[in-house]
Design an enzyme around this catalytic site. Structure first.
Site, short mmCIF file in Angstrom:
data_model
loop_
_atom_site.label_atom_id
_atom_site.label_comp_id
_atom_site.label_asym_id
_atom_site.label_seq_id
_atom_site.Cartn_x
_atom_site.Cartn_y
_atom_site.Cartn_z
N TYR A 29 24.97 -36.33 15.55
CA TYR A 29 25.04 -35.37 16.63
C TYR A 29 26.01 -35.88 17.71
O TYR A 29 26.67 -36.90 17.55
CB TYR A 29 23.64 -35.07 17.16
N LEU A 76 11.18 -44.71 5.64
CA LEU A 76 10.39 -45.05 4.45
C LEU A 76 9.49 -46.26 4.70
O LEU A 76 9.40 -47.17 3.88
CB LEU A 76 11.30 -45.27 3.24
N CYS A 120 12.38 -32.16 14.28
CA CYS A 120 12.60 -30.77 14.64
C CYS A 120 11.71 -29.83 13.83
O CYS A 120 11.56 -30.00 12.62
CB CYS A 120 14.06 -30.39 14.44
N GLN A 128 12.80 -36.13 23.03
CA GLN A 128 14.16 -36.50 22.68
C GLN A 128 15.12 -35.45 23.20
O GLN A 128 14.90 -34.25 23.01
CB GLN A 128 14.30 -36.63 21.16
#
Length: 365
Positions: A183, A302, A25, A100
């Site tokens: 979410y 990562l 985002c 998305q």
């Protein structure tokens, strides 16, 4: 050939390599509509030589935004602006583009991250009433979300379908359904946030009901060549919450229904999470799911250097790797990975003269 730079089939798409740009985002939209920032940002990433770019979470309804500055895909204005962005990117890049689709549920109505990221107070004119599976806030002291009614659940399914149709009309190659990071769809999956006692709560099959219904409805409404993938959090990192065995069960259901890929992240549902962060800390979740499904599995978290990414793929822990913060830091990460692994990548002809001495075959048209 380095496996990282070998082709990968994702639904109807053949990716040139196995590097995926994860959705991130930007909190820079105006009433859901993409702005000049997005042209700079995505235009740059589309020149990175990654195999696929997934555009940031775009809300399927205004109340589904994380913040008031989120991208949306709920009306003609949102669709038209996204369509223009896709058109302009495709003038100079053939990179597959997905978007998305998400609904923030109880984690909606927030400040931008650089303004603290907390939920807006009710007195703020930019705030709105949030909804969730149950009237349980994300963190103590927040405004209670409203438990969704059956009618609101039906609306939610229809909103995802409508947004997916808009993505298709805008020229996207597919959509990723956001069932991760705490979410709304993740909230239905987790017993920590879903305390319903109807057909959408309680047992695992009931908690999976809405996310699977959203997937089924989107898959049925769009042409088969239009890619539909799902992002999940493999664990809540909280005892008694959503975990890897449940994620495997969910992944197998999606696989059976014709899901084109699964993107495996973790966390985000509870402020009580205890995450064991380290290099590739989410890869074991992707590996466990890879062993149970036929669809491609994307690992993320990562993954920072080419040798690490190559090892993940060679050990069959995933079919592709996704970069998020790492490619924000280094938008030419795929170039540098190709140099490290002795591979070649496609670049715009305007950039061919920048090849380093000694790597004269790194970039090609």
């Amino acid at each position: 050939m380095a496996k990282l730079f070998s082709p990968l089939t994702v639904g109807s798409l053949t990716l040139k390599n196995r590097i995926i740009i994860a959705p991130m985002c930007m909190y820079s939209a105006d009433n859901g509509v993409v702005q000049p920032w997005h042209w700079q940002h995505y235009g740059n990433l589309a020149q990175s030589a990654a195999g696929m770019l997934i555009v940031e979470a775009s809300a399927v309804a205004p109340e589904g935004r994380i913040s008031y500055a989120d991208v949306g895909l709920w009306n003609d204005q949102c669709q038209y602006a996204l369509q223009q962005l896709v058109r302009d990117i495709r003038r100079d890049s053939d990179m597959p583009l997905l978007v998305q689709l998400g609904h923030a549920g109880r984690k909606a109505s927030c400040h931008k991250p650089w303004d603290g990221g907390q939920q807006l107070p009710e007195t703020d004119e930019r705030s709105w009433q949030t909804i969730a599976p149950s009237a349980v806030p994300f963190t103590e002291g927040q405004r209670l979300p409203l438990a969704m009614t059956d009618a609101q659940i039906d609306d939610c399914i229809n909103q995802f379908v409508a947004a997916a149709k808009r993505a298709h009309a805008a020229g996207m190659n597919g959509v990723e359904l956001h069932a991760a990071h705490g979410y709304l769809l993740h909230q239905f999956l987790s017993p920590l946030s879903n305390q319903r006692n109807d057909d959408f709560g309680g047992s695992l099959s009931n908690r999976m009901r809405l996310p699977l219904a959203v997937f089924d409805a989107v898959r049925a409404a769009l042409p088969r060549h239009f890619v539909v993938g799902v992002r999940i959090s493999a664990t809540d990192w909280v005892d008694g919450g959503w975990d890897l065995p449940q994620s495997i069960a969910f992944a197998r259901e999606l696989d059976h229904r014709g899901c084109d890929y699964i993107h495996v992240s973790s966390g985000g549902l509870s402020d009580q999470q205890q995450i064991a962060i380290g290099a590739g800390y989410q890869v074991p979740f992707a590996a466990a799911i890879t062993a149970q499904v036929k669809m491609p599995v994307i690992a993320v978290g990562l993954i920072t250097d080419a040798q690490q990414a190559e090892k993940i793929l060679l050990q069959d822990q995933a079919d592709a790797i996704a970069l998020a913060r790492g490619i924000l830091y280094d938008p030419r990460w795929p170039w540098h990975a190709a140099a490290a692994l002795g591979a070649e990548v496609q670049a715009a002809p305007q950039y061919l003269r920048c090849q380093p001495q000694g790597l004269r075959s790194l970039l090609h048209k």
